[in-house]
Design a protein around this motif. Structure first.
Motif, mmCIF file in Angstrom:
data_model
loop_
_atom_site.group_PDB
_atom_site.id
_atom_site.type_symbol
_atom_site.label_atom_id
_atom_site.label_comp_id
_atom_site.label_asym_id
_atom_site.label_seq_id
_atom_site.Cartn_x
_atom_site.Cartn_y
_atom_site.Cartn_z
ATOM 1 N N UNK A 229 0.002 -6.157 -4.797
ATOM 2 C CA UNK A 229 -1.036 -5.285 -5.353
ATOM 3 C C UNK A 229 -1.582 -4.436 -4.209
ATOM 4 N N UNK A 230 -2.206 -3.341 -4.553
ATOM 5 C CA UNK A 230 -2.721 -2.409 -3.548
ATOM 6 C C UNK A 230 -4.073 -2.870 -3.032
ATOM 7 N N UNK A 231 -4.165 -3.053 -1.711
ATOM 8 C CA UNK A 231 -5.443 -3.366 -1.097
ATOM 9 C C UNK A 231 -6.270 -2.107 -0.917
ATOM 10 N N UNK A 232 -7.589 -2.267 -0.911
ATOM 11 C CA UNK A 232 -8.510 -1.133 -0.804
ATOM 12 C C UNK A 232 -9.457 -1.327 0.374
ATOM 13 N N UNK B 111 -10.960 -4.128 6.086
ATOM 14 C CA UNK B 111 -10.296 -2.820 6.054
ATOM 15 C C UNK B 111 -11.293 -1.687 5.815
ATOM 16 N N UNK B 112 -11.030 -0.594 6.524
ATOM 17 C CA UNK B 112 -11.870 0.601 6.412
ATOM 18 C C UNK B 112 -10.987 1.774 5.999
ATOM 19 N N UNK B 113 -11.579 2.939 5.878
ATOM 20 C CA UNK B 113 -10.790 4.118 5.528
ATOM 21 C C UNK B 113 -9.760 4.428 6.618
ATOM 22 N N UNK B 114 -9.985 3.957 7.840
ATOM 23 C CA UNK B 114 -9.010 4.152 8.919
ATOM 24 C C UNK B 114 -7.704 3.393 8.671
#
Length: 163
Positions: free
Chosen positions: A109-112, A60-63
């Motif tokens: 939970x929140x992925x980053x 995962x990226x900021x996109x």
């Protein structure tokens, strides 16, 4: 059939997959065509993980982020959907053409961005027409999402790959 193709048949990786040159022990299809929806997920890696199990990895990226600073639920669900196919095949699911019949996801939970997501996929049962799968998606060893879903075998694909 080449020796590499025979080895991939033995371990149950998806058709068209190749060993990923940047990640030893992992396979990939390379980059998806830019015009495809799958390209938004980015490169997927996958590998068998023992009897009836496969692991699929996303970077995962900021996109992939939502406005709240965690991975967007739509990105998560797309990744899990794709993981059921690649992970299911790595887990020994019969090679065929499938469509998603249902998918249930729990957001734990929140992925980053910046750390891989690993979907641990289990092939629970295979029938003549369906594959039943379940699993958990982890990031940095923490369970972030759990899922269960059903894939239905179709005998007449209607997408671009069928043309």
């Amino acid at each position: 059939m080449s020796q590499a193709e025979e080895m991939m048949d033995d371990v149950g990786v998806p058709r068209g997959a190749q060993p990923d040159p940047e990640h030893e022990g992992w396979y990939s299809w390379g980059d998806f065509p830019r015009s495809s929806f799958a390209a938004a997920t980015g490169r997927l890696l996958f590998r068998p993980d023992g009897p009836n199990r496969g692991v699929v990895r996303m970077f995962p990226t900021i996109d992939h982020m939502n406005m709240g600073g965690s991975i967007h639920g739509g990105a998560v669900m797309s990744f899990i959907d794709m993981s059921m196919f690649a992970g299911g095949l790595c887990a020994g699911m019969e090679r065929s053409h499938y469509v998603t019949l249902d998918l249930s996801t729990h957001f734990l939970a929140r992925g980053q961005a910046g750390s891989p997501l690993d979907a641990h996929v289990e092939l629970v049962k295979q029938t003549r027409g369906h594959a039943f799968l379940q699993g958990v998606v982890k990031q940095n060893g923490e369970n972030c999402y759990s899922f269960s879903g059903t894939l239905k075998k179709v005998h007449r694909p209607n997408g671009p790959s069928a043309r």
